[in-house]
Design an enzyme around this catalytic site. Structure first.
Site, PDB file in Angstrom:
ATOM      1  N   CYS A  77       0.857  -1.181   0.000  1.00 26.60           N
ATOM      2  CA  CYS A  77       0.000   0.000   0.000  1.00 26.60           C
ATOM      3  C   CYS A  77       0.892   1.229   0.000  1.00 26.60           C
ATOM      4  O   CYS A  77       1.549   1.520   1.006  1.00 26.60           O
ATOM      5  CB  CYS A  77      -0.923  -0.005   1.217  1.00 26.60           C
ATOM      6  SG  CYS A  77      -1.915   1.492   1.358  1.00 26.60           S
ATOM      7  N   CYS A 228      -5.262   5.565  -4.383  1.00 29.71           N
ATOM      8  CA  CYS A 228      -4.557   4.308  -4.120  1.00 29.71           C
ATOM      9  C   CYS A 228      -3.123   4.494  -4.574  1.00 29.71           C
ATOM     10  O   CYS A 228      -2.874   4.748  -5.759  1.00 29.71           O
ATOM     11  CB  CYS A 228      -5.229   3.152  -4.858  1.00 29.71           C
ATOM     12  SG  CYS A 228      -4.306   1.594  -4.787  1.00 29.71           S
TER      13      CYS A 228
END
Length: 325
Positions: A77, A228
């Site tokens: 991430c 993201c």
């Protein structure tokens, strides 16, 4: 069990940060997943896209594990890694460090603020894999670059890559952003389907001008997010491969939560990306958790003032997008 945590965000992609380095917490695998489902629920007193566990590492300064709001674990991430970079660098008085992630040990570093008083960190995004088996994507070919997938769309062309999270990228026009096709195909490939058995992050990318792109992502395990990090990184690679941008040059990547910068590197056919963006703290909280009953109560919550400064960056990005989209 009482737990201290910090809520923060990278480009509006928000996380609860649980620091195991200094607090001595210990969780089983099922407890980590249950904590994510419980605390990240948007109907609760907290709510977030996921939990970042900052852990001890035998191979690096610290280890990051990421659990999505649905309890699934993400291999990487980028927005979350910036927050973990801040936690680790501030805790140890560092300007750079190595953080262990599921697939790689990655370099992170403190950078000059994107705008004044917005805490900014650069994180390495790698490895970048183009083999369809790395996602996995079940097609009878080794790679997919700017090609149609008949089961998904007759018009859109897709590129598939893993960074190391799986991503499906398509370059679109503004009108294609304004219809419901992204949600429809994203839900299809993240439900029971023959193409992506493990699901996939789906990004629509709109070129804005040379050196600038807009990225909107439906994130596996979460849904539509403000941003993201790995998707913005993967989209930057695709924009360079498509001739819209160039390797080694800064790309401004706009998203619904603000703006980051990406720099794509290529050496002997292997790619990596520098992702540069905010690591903003929203508040710190103390919660009492009962995992057996799947309940928790908020004991205390102390707000930080950093979001007010970040709103300037968010506003600047929003005004630019209004003109360009």
């Amino acid at each position: 069990m009482q737990i201290e945590l910090i809520k923060g965000h990278g480009s509006g992609n928000d996380f609860l940060i649980i620091d195991e380095l200094t607090n001595g917490y210990s969780f089983s695998e099922s407890e980590r997943a249950n904590l994510a489902r419980l605390l990240c629920n948007r109907q609760s007193d907290l709510g977030a896209d996921g939990i970042l566990f900052v852990m001890k590492s035998d191979r690096a300064r610290a280890r990051m594990r990421v659990f999505n709001a649905d309890g699934s674990e993400a291999s990487m991430c980028g927005n979350g890694l910036r927050l973990v970079a801040r936690v680790v660098c501030e805790q140890f008085g560092l300007t750079e460090a190595i953080i262990e992630t599921m697939k790689a040990n990655l370099k992170v570093s403190k950078q000059e603020d994107l705008i004044q008083d917005v805490q900014t960190y650069q994180v390495e995004i790698s490895p970048v894999l183009f083999e369809l088996k790395a996602l996995p994507l079940n097609l009878n070919k080794p790679t997919l670059f700017n090609e149609r997938i008949a089961e998904l769309s007759e018009e859109l062309r897709f590129t598939a890559l893993a960074v190391p999270n799986p991503h499906l990228i398509t370059i679109v026009e503004t009108d294609q952003l304004q219809i419901n096709i992204q949600r429809q195909l994203s839900e299809k490939v993240n439900g029971p389907n023959a193409l992506f058995p493990d699901g996939v992050n789906v990004s629509f990318v709109k070129p804005l001008q040379t050196g600038s792109i807009y990225v909107r992502t439906f994130e596996r395990g979460v849904g539509f997010t403000n941003a993201c990090g790995t998707a913005m990184s993967a989209s930057s690679v695709v924009s360079c491969l498509s001739g819209l941008n160039e390797n080694e040059k800064v790309i401004d990547v706009y998203n619904n939560g603000g703006r980051v910068q990406c720099v794509v590197h290529e050496f002997e056919g292997k790619y990596s990306i520098d992702l540069i963006g905010n690591a903003t703290y929203l508040y710190k909280a103390s919660v009492m958790i009962n995992l057996e009953d799947a309940t928790f109560s908020l004991i205390s919550r102390e707000e930080f003032s950093e979001q007010e400064t970040y709103k300037l960056l968010e506003s600047e990005a929003g005004q630019f997008l209004e003109k360009m989209l």
